[in-house]
Design a protein around this motif. Structure first.
Motif, PDB file in Angstrom:
ATOM      1  N   THR A  27    -135.218-115.378 -82.978  1.00  0.00           N
ATOM      2  CA  THR A  27    -136.552-115.729 -82.484  1.00  0.00           C
ATOM      3  C   THR A  27    -137.488-115.973 -83.653  1.00  0.00           C
ATOM      4  O   THR A  27    -137.631-115.130 -84.538  1.00  0.00           O
ATOM      5  CB  THR A  27    -137.108-114.596 -81.594  1.00  0.00           C
ATOM      6  N   TYR A  30    -141.055-113.468 -85.043  1.00  0.00           N
ATOM      7  CA  TYR A  30    -140.994-112.130 -84.448  1.00  0.00           C
ATOM      8  C   TYR A  30    -140.769-111.036 -85.493  1.00  0.00           C
ATOM      9  O   TYR A  30    -141.403-109.986 -85.427  1.00  0.00           O
ATOM     10  CB  TYR A  30    -139.911-112.050 -83.378  1.00  0.00           C
ATOM     11  N   ILE A 185    -148.033-105.600 -81.899  1.00  0.00           N
ATOM     12  CA  ILE A 185    -147.341-106.828 -82.271  1.00  0.00           C
ATOM     13  C   ILE A 185    -148.366-107.962 -82.313  1.00  0.00           C
ATOM     14  O   ILE A 185    -148.986-108.295 -81.291  1.00  0.00           O
ATOM     15  CB  ILE A 185    -146.221-107.150 -81.260  1.00  0.00           C
ATOM     16  N   VAL A 187    -149.187-111.791 -82.583  1.00  0.00           N
ATOM     17  CA  VAL A 187    -148.508-113.049 -82.266  1.00  0.00           C
ATOM     18  C   VAL A 187    -149.399-114.195 -82.751  1.00  0.00           C
ATOM     19  O   VAL A 187    -150.287-114.660 -82.032  1.00  0.00           O
ATOM     20  CB  VAL A 187    -148.234-113.182 -80.751  1.00  0.00           C
ATOM     21  N   HIS A 226    -144.151-107.366 -87.120  1.00  0.00           N
ATOM     22  CA  HIS A 226    -144.141-108.278 -85.969  1.00  0.00           C
ATOM     23  C   HIS A 226    -145.583-108.780 -85.783  1.00  0.00           C
ATOM     24  O   HIS A 226    -146.336-108.135 -85.077  1.00  0.00           O
ATOM     25  CB  HIS A 226    -143.691-107.584 -84.688  1.00  0.00           C
ATOM     26  N   PHE A 227    -146.199-109.867 -86.262  1.00  0.00           N
ATOM     27  CA  PHE A 227    -145.536-110.665 -87.256  1.00  0.00           C
ATOM     28  C   PHE A 227    -146.598-111.271 -88.171  1.00  0.00           C
ATOM     29  O   PHE A 227    -147.455-112.021 -87.695  1.00  0.00           O
ATOM     30  CB  PHE A 227    -144.715-111.785 -86.565  1.00  0.00           C
ATOM     31  N   TRP A 278    -141.605-116.666 -77.335  1.00  0.00           N
ATOM     32  CA  TRP A 278    -140.405-116.017 -77.853  1.00  0.00           C
ATOM     33  C   TRP A 278    -139.119-116.519 -77.205  1.00  0.00           C
ATOM     34  O   TRP A 278    -138.025-116.119 -77.625  1.00  0.00           O
ATOM     35  CB  TRP A 278    -140.493-114.500 -77.647  1.00  0.00           C
ATOM     36  N   LYS A 282    -135.733-113.226 -74.940  1.00  0.00           N
ATOM     37  CA  LYS A 282    -136.402-112.211 -75.747  1.00  0.00           C
ATOM     38  C   LYS A 282    -137.662-111.713 -75.047  1.00  0.00           C
ATOM     39  O   LYS A 282    -137.952-110.510 -75.065  1.00  0.00           O
ATOM     40  CB  LYS A 282    -136.749-112.768 -77.130  1.00  0.00           C
ATOM     41  N   GLU A 286    -138.155-107.811 -74.144  1.00  0.00           N
ATOM     42  CA  GLU A 286    -139.290-107.075 -74.705  1.00  0.00           C
ATOM     43  C   GLU A 286    -140.054-106.359 -73.601  1.00  0.00           C
ATOM     44  O   GLU A 286    -140.466-105.198 -73.743  1.00  0.00           O
ATOM     45  CB  GLU A 286    -140.214-108.045 -75.451  1.00  0.00           C
TER      46      GLU A 286
END
Length: 304
Positions: A27, A30, A185, A187, A226-227, A278, A282, A286
């Motif tokens: 992915t 990630y 996380i 993104v 992440h990330f 993702w 995934k 998650e």
């Protein structure tokens, strides 16, 4: 940023710091590993193990000889952060492996950690590599307040909400914090913060304490595994505290409305909106992981 790309961190006043997209779970965007290209080179976290060759290639790209790597610094022993440590240590014979004292035994003998990971991630295990044990004499056990000298000084702070063996590291020279999973996380593709609440150690109240710990440090930059890098602000920490609290409340509310926990999990899998970011597999995995973690937390809370 594509899988395998290596980029310099330019957020805030960072220097000598790079991050690699390891291609975790196949992915993009990630899983990241950070490299400090100093006179005592270090990597922070080691990825899932499967793609450890990409980390070695990144060292080559930075002209860091394998025998010159001094430190493998792990935020915690979950295998998406520590799974590559034994492989990298084997290739880089002069590197010590730094980990919180609670987690050190799992690097020496990863059998229990593997069993727990397989139980938590289900068929996602196919993306993992069986971890290579780290020799005891290569491990440096850390506790709250310890400092690693690796060209930059990394100050360790215990952040046990996500896992009891989690540390965050403040890079004083860069005024940046390697967050582990204590800040959620990030993104970048959609500029949103997402919860991370895997079983079996997730604890909401302690996670919220960890948010306040980062707020007290108030660095210029956050460095997420992440990330990727993100500028720090109090609003960022407010946002993650709200995301976590709302997520736990949503799971608790849904559990009250459903007959069983599998129905709760199915509901959130259906409702999740990360397929386009993702990929469906995934994104769904998650959601399953994070929902199970909250359900386990609620069970523990009821028992107390």
């Amino acid at each position: 940023m594509a899988i395998g790309d290596l980029r310099e961190v330019t957020t805030g006043d960072c220097s000598d710091c790079y991050y690699l997209d390891t291609g975790m779970y196949d992915t993009e965007g990630y899983g990241a590993v950070y490299i400090l290209d100093t006179d005592k080179p270090a990597i922070i976290d080691s990825g899932i193990g499967t793609n450890h060759e990409r980390i070695l290639s990144a060292l080559d790209e930075l002209d860091i000889a394998r025998e010159d790597l001094q430190s493998i610094v792990l935020t915690h022993v979950h295998l998406d952060h520590a799974g590559g440590a034994g492989f990298i240590a084997n290739e880089c014979p002069n590197a010590d492996v730094f980990i919180h004292e609670i987690g050190a035994r799992h690097l020496v003998n990863p059998e229990y950690l593997v069993k727990g990971t397989k139980s938590a991630v289900g068929d996602q295990w196919e993306f993992y590599a069986e971890p290579k044990p780290v020799p005891q004499d290569r491990i440096v056990e850390l506790t709250d307040g310890d400092v690693i000298g690796c060209g930059h000084e990394l100050e360790a702070t215990h952040a046990p909400g996500h896992a009891p063996h989690q540390l965050i590291f403040h890079d004083r020279e860069n005024d940046a914090v390697f967050t582990g999973d204590a800040a959620g996380i990030w993104v970048p593709k959609i500029e949103r913060i997402r919860e991370t609440s895997p079983p079996s150690d997730f604890d909401l109240d302690t996670c919220l304490d960890d948010v306040e710990t980062i707020r007290e440090i108030a660095p210029t930059t956050l460095l997420y595994p992440h990330f990727g890098p993100r500028p720090y602000s109090d609003e960022v920490m407010d946002e993650y505290g709200e995301v976590l609290s709302q997520w736990v409340a949503a799971v608790e509310s849904r559990r009250a409305a459903e007959d069983d926990d599998e129905a709760v999990i199915d509901h959130f899998v259906t409702e999740q909106e990360m397929n386009d970011v993702w990929g469906k597999r995934k994104a769904e995995a998650e959601t399953v992981l994070n929902t199970r973690g909250v359900l386990h937390y609620l069970d523990q809370k009821d028992d107390d």
